[in-house]
Motif scaffolding. Structure first.
Motif, short mmCIF file in Angstrom:
data_model
loop_
_atom_site.label_atom_id
_atom_site.label_comp_id
_atom_site.label_asym_id
_atom_site.label_seq_id
_atom_site.Cartn_x
_atom_site.Cartn_y
_atom_site.Cartn_z
N ASP A 159 -8.86 -5.00 4.45
CA ASP A 159 -10.03 -4.13 4.40
C ASP A 159 -10.00 -3.10 5.52
N THR A 165 -6.92 -0.51 4.94
CA THR A 165 -7.16 0.45 3.86
C THR A 165 -8.18 1.50 4.28
N PRO A 203 -9.86 1.96 -7.07
CA PRO A 203 -8.53 1.33 -6.99
C PRO A 203 -7.64 2.03 -5.95
N ILE A 204 -6.72 1.27 -5.38
CA ILE A 204 -5.82 1.80 -4.35
C ILE A 204 -4.39 1.83 -4.87
N ARG A 220 -2.18 1.50 -9.66
CA ARG A 220 -3.36 1.23 -8.82
C ARG A 220 -3.76 -0.24 -8.91
N ASP A 276 -6.90 -2.57 -8.62
CA ASP A 276 -8.36 -2.47 -8.70
C ASP A 276 -8.99 -3.78 -8.24
N TRP A 296 -11.37 0.48 -0.93
CA TRP A 296 -10.95 -0.32 -2.07
C TRP A 296 -12.10 -1.09 -2.71
N SER A 297 -13.25 -1.08 -2.07
CA SER A 297 -14.41 -1.72 -2.70
C SER A 297 -15.04 -0.84 -3.77
N LEU A 355 0.84 -1.19 0.00
CA LEU A 355 0.00 0.00 0.00
C LEU A 355 0.87 1.24 0.00
N LEU A 362 -9.05 4.94 2.51
CA LEU A 362 -9.25 4.37 1.18
C LEU A 362 -10.41 3.37 1.22
N THR A 418 -12.26 -3.68 -7.10
CA THR A 418 -13.68 -3.33 -6.97
C THR A 418 -14.60 -4.43 -7.50
#
Length: 504
Positions: free
Chosen positions: A306, A309, A320-321, A287, A289, A316-317, A228, A314, A291
């Motif tokens: 989860d 983040t 993109p992170i 990034r 992704d 992430w769902s 991350l 962030l 999602t």
């Protein structure tokens, strides 16, 4: 037999439990608290349970392919043959691997695995579950535990290991033993960016080097592709990509297929280099992704990721992170045979500190916990056997490696060398002995490390001893990378390596 195990991750605690169950007197000496170290950070899981259409033979083939053909076949065969037994043992010791409603083990897939064969616990908290169970088992066994003890040296008398020298609360003392099992982990803090906890300073490899033990494959350092890129280093498991997540450039395009036909599920070294190059080109992180996996699945399958983040602002769902590579795992280390024996009688090495030959030039995901369990048990079983050190496929036979004291001297006409500090060393290693390397950069790294070695005084504090270990390993790693002239696996050389990574 009086046995000292140095380290308390999966390899060390497995060795300690098996040694005690075999009737030996066992002392576990650990740098921090018992259970600290890399094991507890592992997210993905343990490879080695085979479903329909899968087999140990296919797992072995994937391991060898990921290792760029440099894995030792005999070591890989041991790994996959004994893996299921060690996983069953972990379950018996209380590790609650995730199961389906019908009670079957849930199997995940990660990059370079052709099948889903990875058991996991707590979604993405496998290492923590294993560490907790093994620590409890050791606590309930008749095993002496010495915590907050720094390994200063291995004691060798008349050519055999006879104990260790430790620092506890600033006091140096010697602990005698009939056998010493090194399980001290890796050396991620050679680099400016790493997934490893703060104690990963290569103490075991450095101690082995100082007593003349054979080491090999130090040039093969694995960089995890997806850390991350917001806040402190935090690993985003490869299993996320195994669930379908993709890597995107600044324009939202998937780019890894330009480097490998398997795209995001290519071997780690390929994916990490693709990310580094793309980030350098666009001047910003790529990034990840996830999602398409969906909020419920992300929260259930990856609860730790989860949570972290979201703590960092962030979601992430829904978007993109940002991710970036970081130093993650040392494929090389102290050379062993199939039972953990090193070139020093009485000295064993298991886990990341060891070079068993399993990983070759690049470790296959989720083989590290498995290796620790398999070879930790084998080392304990070999304690009563006559000493016969037969390392699998010695590096010299592959033609281009480094054992201690070998390799070209790197002359450097540049007379300006920055003063030594851990930060300076880590920056040098990241820039010159990192993901992308060049001959000129490697020569500068070797020359700088050797000048620092000649100038730095003998250490007295634990922090200074850690720095001395990192410096010794930096010189050995850079020298090994300079000696290996071809690019293979995690060792990749190209003319613009240092300049490219400066922008990552």
């Amino acid at each position: 037999m009086n046995v000292i195990v140095v380290g308390s991750g999966i390899a060390g605690l497995t060795a300690a439990l098996h040694a005690r169950e075999a009737g030996h007197s066992v002392t576990v000496v650990t740098k921090g608290a018992i259970g600290d170290g890399c094991t507890g950070y592992a997210q993905g899981g343990v490879a080695g349970i085979y479903g329909a259409g899968d087999s140990a033979g296919q797992h072995a083939a994937d391991t060898i392919d990921a290792g760029a053909g440099l894995s030792d076949v005999s070591a890989v065969e041991v790994l996959v043959r004994e893996g299921a037994t060690r996983i069953a043992e972990l379950i018996a010791r209380g590790v609650a691997f995730d199961r389906s409603p019908s009670g079957e083990l849930l199997l995940g897939r990660e990059a370079a695995h052709r099948h889903a064969r990875i058991v996991h616990a707590g979604g993405d908290a496998t290492g923590a579950a294993i560490a907790q169970a093994l620590v409890a088992a050791v606590r309930s066994a008749d095993v002496t535990v010495v915590e907050e003890a720094f390994l200063a040296d291995v004691i060798v008398e008349e050519g055999s290991a006879r104990g260790i020298r430790v620092v506890v609360d600033g006091v140096v003392s010697d602990l005698s033993a009939d056998a010493v099992i090194l399980a001290t982990g890796g050396a991620g803090h050679l680099y400016a960016h790493t997934t490893n906890p703060v104690g990963a300073t290569g103490d075991g490899v450095a101690a082995a080097l100082r007593v003349g033990a054979a080491v090999a494959d130090l040039e093969f350092v694995q960089f995890h592709p997806t850390i991350l890129a917001e806040g402190p280093a935090f690993l985003v498991s490869e299993a996320v990509r195994g669930e379908g997540a993709t890597l995107l450039d600044a324009a939202g395009r998937r780019f890894v297929f330009g480097s490998h036909p398997d795209g995001e599920l290519a071997p780690r070294d390929v994916v990490a280099r693709a990310i580094a190059r793309q980030a350098a080109r666009q001047g910003s992180p790529v990034r990840l992704d996830a999602t398409m996996i969906g909020r419920p699945r992300l929260a259930h399958r990856f609860p730790t990721i989860d949570r972290v983040t979201r703590e960092r602002g962030l979601d992430w769902s829904s978007e993109p992170i940002p991710v970036t590579p970081a130093a993650h795992y040392l494929m090389g280390g102290v050379v062993t045979d199939l039972d953990g024996r090193t070139s020093i009688p009485g000295l064993f090495a298991v886990g990341e500190v060891a070079r068993t030959g399993v990983h070759g030039a690049n470790r296959l995901a989720s083989n590290s916990l498995l290796e620790g369990a398999v070879f930790g048990a084998r080392a304990a079983a070999a304690l009563d056997s006559p000493w016969q050190y037969l390392p699998v496929a010695a590096r010299e036979e592959r033609g281009n490696g480094l054992l201690r004291g070998e390799g070209p001297f790197a002359d450097d006409a540049d007379t300006h060398v920055v003063a030594f500090s851990r930060a300076a060393l880590q920056r040098m290693m990241w820039d010159h002995v990192g993901l992308l390397r060049s001959e000129d950069a490697l020569r500068r790294a070797v020359a700088t490390a050797r000048r620092w070695l000649a100038a730095v005084p003998d250490p007295t504090t634990v922090a200074q001893r850690e720095d001395a270990n990192l410096l010794l390993l930096a010189e050995a790693t850079a020298s090994a990378a300079l000696a290996r002239t071809e690019s293979i696996g995690a060792h990749f050389r190209e003319p613009v390596a240092a300049a490219l990574l400066e922008t990552v």
